[in-house]
Design a protein around this motif. Structure first.
Motif, PDB file in Angstrom:
ATOM      1  N   SER A  36       0.810  -1.223   0.000  1.00  0.00           N
ATOM      2  CA  SER A  36       0.000   0.000   0.000  1.00  0.00           C
ATOM      3  C   SER A  36       0.841   1.269   0.000  1.00  0.00           C
ATOM      4  O   SER A  36       0.422   2.286  -0.556  1.00  0.00           O
ATOM      5  CB  SER A  36      -0.936   0.012   1.207  1.00  0.00           C
ATOM      6  OG  SER A  36      -0.203  -0.038   2.415  1.00  0.00           O
ATOM      7  N   TRP A  40       0.174   4.436  -2.230  1.00  0.00           N
ATOM      8  CA  TRP A  40      -0.244   5.693  -1.584  1.00  0.00           C
ATOM      9  C   TRP A  40       0.598   6.852  -2.084  1.00  0.00           C
ATOM     10  O   TRP A  40       0.072   7.928  -2.410  1.00  0.00           O
ATOM     11  CB  TRP A  40      -0.126   5.536  -0.072  1.00  0.00           C
ATOM     12  CG  TRP A  40      -0.308   6.806   0.688  1.00  0.00           C
ATOM     13  CD1 TRP A  40      -1.481   7.464   0.918  1.00  0.00           C
ATOM     14  CD2 TRP A  40       0.726   7.589   1.308  1.00  0.00           C
ATOM     15  NE1 TRP A  40      -1.254   8.596   1.654  1.00  0.00           N
ATOM     16  CE2 TRP A  40       0.099   8.706   1.907  1.00  0.00           C
ATOM     17  CE3 TRP A  40       2.105   7.440   1.423  1.00  0.00           C
ATOM     18  CZ2 TRP A  40       0.815   9.673   2.601  1.00  0.00           C
ATOM     19  CZ3 TRP A  40       2.821   8.400   2.112  1.00  0.00           C
ATOM     20  CH2 TRP A  40       2.180   9.501   2.692  1.00  0.00           C
ATOM     21  N   ILE A  44      -0.895   9.986  -4.253  1.00  0.00           N
ATOM     22  CA  ILE A  44      -0.817  11.380  -3.815  1.00  0.00           C
ATOM     23  C   ILE A  44      -0.206  12.251  -4.911  1.00  0.00           C
ATOM     24  O   ILE A  44      -0.681  13.359  -5.214  1.00  0.00           O
ATOM     25  CB  ILE A  44       0.004  11.496  -2.516  1.00  0.00           C
ATOM     26  CG1 ILE A  44      -0.742  10.822  -1.353  1.00  0.00           C
ATOM     27  CG2 ILE A  44       0.288  12.956  -2.185  1.00  0.00           C
ATOM     28  CD1 ILE A  44      -2.018  11.489  -0.962  1.00  0.00           C
ATOM     29  N   SER A  78      -7.463  10.271   2.341  1.00  0.00           N
ATOM     30  CA  SER A  78      -6.902   9.266   1.426  1.00  0.00           C
ATOM     31  C   SER A  78      -5.868   8.395   2.141  1.00  0.00           C
ATOM     32  O   SER A  78      -5.768   7.195   1.888  1.00  0.00           O
ATOM     33  CB  SER A  78      -6.273   9.953   0.217  1.00  0.00           C
ATOM     34  OG  SER A  78      -5.213  10.805   0.616  1.00  0.00           O
ATOM     35  N   THR A  79      -5.100   8.995   3.059  1.00  0.00           N
ATOM     36  CA  THR A  79      -4.111   8.217   3.815  1.00  0.00           C
ATOM     37  C   THR A  79      -4.788   7.203   4.725  1.00  0.00           C
ATOM     38  O   THR A  79      -4.384   6.032   4.791  1.00  0.00           O
ATOM     39  CB  THR A  79      -3.228   9.161   4.652  1.00  0.00           C
ATOM     40  OG1 THR A  79      -2.597  10.106   3.776  1.00  0.00           O
ATOM     41  CG2 THR A  79      -2.166   8.379   5.407  1.00  0.00           C
ATOM     42  N   ALA A  82      -6.207   4.405   2.550  1.00  0.00           N
ATOM     43  CA  ALA A  82      -5.177   3.529   1.971  1.00  0.00           C
ATOM     44  C   ALA A  82      -4.661   2.524   3.000  1.00  0.00           C
ATOM     45  O   ALA A  82      -4.603   1.315   2.742  1.00  0.00           O
ATOM     46  CB  ALA A  82      -4.031   4.367   1.414  1.00  0.00           C
TER      47      ALA A  82
END
Length: 681
Positions: A36, A40, A44, A78-79, A82
């Motif tokens: 991941s 990630w 980004i 989003s972090t 993920a």
């Protein structure tokens, strides 16, 4: 999960040399995070670049300054997503790795696939179903939270909280229906195999279906991924498409014609005396407007079409409707319909209509609640001798509110607007209210309607902010006006409705539209032009919006199936590698490499098409359930909509993804000799 399946022997060796349960958990979590973290970082970077480009294009086209950098909140969300998904996705592989028997883990001579599994355990040795208990606790918490937060959001008018709750409930409904559909998955697989693989040899088709049964537990995750994703897309697509169709219906219901001609351009005119101030104060407002414009010479306007050789054969009917009675009444007033006992009273808007206003109307939009079924329509009945004295068509919502019956007599009261506001306060009694009536008449009900074109007819109930229309005949309308105003020379028509014959093209309708717009009621005053509304102009924008939305949903469907493809590819690779011995035996018995290749490709195809079918059915079911509730409140018919474009894309993508996911691992085994395959297995 796929890593655990393919690395069973490796995990077994690690456990033999002393790796404990926590060590196995750490290995699998570290592996998930290592997958991941690069994704990630790449996501980004691409998000920053994509957001900057899109915002720059939108800013350049709209001339509106936009924020080109991604918000910090978006990066945080989003972090969390993920890494949260990586950790959640590790739960099932960890459970499977810890539950494996050490002997079975290092046994490489026997296949791990099993079509039938039987486990016998002693009652005292049974483990507590912690997963099931945790799921129950979470679902109970969600249910309690909905019962607490939903009323709170509605009472506090917190739209954000209400939207979040709606999204959670919708997601749970879709997931639960998909889980329910899994009970008939085996049946759907056989039916779809017969439907799509009718051309295939019986032996190959049977092997593909049996493989699905043997790999069901591993394939289930892929099935859920496909079906839930596609169910959500289909649901939104059905909702949006039906909503666009209902907007089209609502526009037709509002106008009921192809061309609507008014005495003043659209966008002008008003909502009456102090309408905005009164609505903000929560008080009743009047539509009284002494400066309102109307069609001054109806015959001249009608002759624009009927005296023109190019247009007269294309016109089906021309009908008329007056201004609301409150609008042109000599003084500011309000119109009220009450029962004889004066226990129920509601504000209404009385409008005079010509007898042919429903001629040529779409009968799907003429919905009767209760009335006499005769050869005449409900409006034309107002011009007959079926009812004595004043008669009118009332809404089915009023009938429900009052428990009224057909032929019941109501009171129509026209009261001064000052009596309604009372100088800032309401009157203390209904008797005093009625004493101030400017006019009071008994009105006989000819029918109760759920829906009529142009006429506002609430189908279920009335609300405080809703002023339903009361269509009456032109003679009845004139008799409600004071002496000196109720003559035919002073009729103030607000609308001329033009219905066109079938087969009239959009270009011909636009030509009529331009001709009507060029007319001036006062040749010396450019501001006296007519207001003309065209159904085709509105329909054009709706169709363009529908086309854009369909293209967007088709692109999203392709993207989602590409993302799900990676899960399918991993599953099929493990399925093929796990059955190398069976592949060698079947080749030794006479099956060709191409036939075995088709077995695995068709297994993948049936898997994807079954998941897509379940997602399609569930998405349409939930979409129709919600949209039908919305339409029932407005008395609108729910059109049938089937997402043919999405269905065809699902079939095409099922073919492509099944070939790409199964052909490569199957071919890598088939190209080896039978002896090599048997030895490597």
């Amino acid at each position: 999960m796929i890593s655990v399946d393919t690395r069973t022997f490796e995990i077994g060796i690690l456990r033999m040399v002393g790796l404990d349960r926590l060590g196995v958990i750490g290995v699998l979590i570290a592996q998930a995070l290592l997958y991941s973290i690069p994704g990630w970082i790449l996501g980004i970077i691409l998000g920053f670049v994509g957001n900057f480009v899109v915002m720059y294009i939108l800013e350049d086209s709209s001339s509106v300054p936009l924020q080109k950098l991604m918000p910090v909140l978006s990066i945080v969300i989003s972090t969390l997503i993920a890494f949260g998904i990586s950790l959640i996705a590790s739960i099932l592989p960890i459970r499977q790795a810890l539950s494996q028997n050490l002997h079975d883990s290092i046994d490489v001579t026997h296949t791990k696939a099993s079509a039938i599994m039987v486990t016998i355990e002693r009652a005292e040795a049974l483990q507590k179903p912690w997963g099931l208990l945790l799921s129950g606790i979470i679902l109970t918490g969600i249910g309690v939270g909905v019962y607490f937060f939903m009323p709170l959001a509605m009472l506090s008018m917190n739209m954000m909280m209400l939207s979040i709750l709606f999204f959670i409930l919708l997601t749970m409904i879709l997931i639960s229906l998909i889980m329910l559909a899994l009970n008939v998955e085996f049946l759907l697989e056989r039916l779809l195999a017969v439907a799509f693989l009718f051309w295939e040899a019986r032996a190959v088709k049977t092997l593909a279906v049996k493989n699905l049964g043997a790999h069901r537990m591993r394939n289930r995750k892929t099935t859920l991924l496909f079906s839930i994703s596609l169910a959500f897309i289909v649901f939104v697509n059905v909702m949006v498409s039906i909503a666009l169709s209902m907007i089209d219906t609502m526009i037709y219901m509002e106008r009921g014609c192809n061309l609507d001609v008014r005495g003043q351009p659209y966008g002008r005119g008003g909502g009456g005396t102090n309408s905005m101030v009164m609505s903000l104060l929560g008080m009743s407002s009047t539509r009284f407007n002494p400066t309102v414009k109307y069609i001054e010479n109806p015959k001249a306007v009608e002759d624009i079409l009927m005296k023109n050789d190019k247009f007269k054969d294309k016109v089906l009917t021309i009908s008329w409707a007056t201004h609301k009675l409150e609008t042109i009444y000599p003084s500011a007033s309000r119109t009220q319909v009450a029962n004889q006992g004066r226990s129920h009273a509601f504000y209404h808007q009385i409008v005079g209509v010509s007898p042919n206003i429903l001629e040529g109307a779409n009968h799907n939009y003429v919905q009767m609640g209760k009335g006499k079924k005769t050869s005449d329509d409900v409006i034309r009945q107002l011009y007959t001798h079926s009812f004595e004295g004043f008669s009118a068509v009332l809404s089915n919502g009023l009938r429900n509110e009052m428990g009224a019956d057909l032929g019941q007599v109501f009171m129509v009261n026209i009261v001064p607007f000052s009596s309604v506001t009372g100088g800032g306060g309401l009157l203390e009694s209904m008797a005093e209210f009625l004493e101030n009536s400017l006019s009071r008449r008994n009105l006989t009900t000819s029918s109760y309607m759920k829906a009529l074109p142009f006429i506002n007819m609430p189908s279920a109930t009335l609300s405080l902010s809703d002023d339903p229309d009361v269509p009456v005949s032109i003679p009845t309308y004139l008799q409600l006006l004071p002496d000196g105003y109720g003559d035919y020379e002073n009729i103030k028509y607000e609308h001329m409705f033009v219905k066109l014959k079938k087969g009239v093209t959009r270009e011909e309708e636009v030509e009529m539209y331009d001709e009507l717009r060029s007319y001036r009621q006062d040749p010396e005053d450019d501001q006296s032009r007519l207001g003309v509304w065209s159904y085709q102009n509105v329909l054009k924008f709706i169709q363009q919006a529908g086309d854009i939305i369909n293209i967007a949903f088709m692109a999203i469907t392709i993207l989602v199936m590409i993302l799900c493809f990676f899960s399918l590819m991993s599953s099929m690779h493990t399925n093929v590698m796990e059955q190398q011995k069976e592949i060698g035996i079947m080749r030794a018995l006479g099956l060709t490499a191409f036939q075995l290749l088709r077995v695995y490709v068709e297994e993948a195809f049936i898997l994807v098409i079954t998941a897509a079918f379940m997602g399609l059915v569930v998405g349409m079911l939930v979409g129709y359930m919600l949209i039908s509730q919305m339409s029932s409140l407005q008395g609108l018919p729910v059109p049938f909509f089937f997402p043919w474009e999405l269905a065809l894309i699902m079939i095409a993508m099922a073919v492509v993804t099944s070939i790409l996911s199964a052909a490569q691992p199957a071919y890598s085994v088939m190209r080896k000799s039978i002896v090599t395959v048997m030895k490597s297995a």
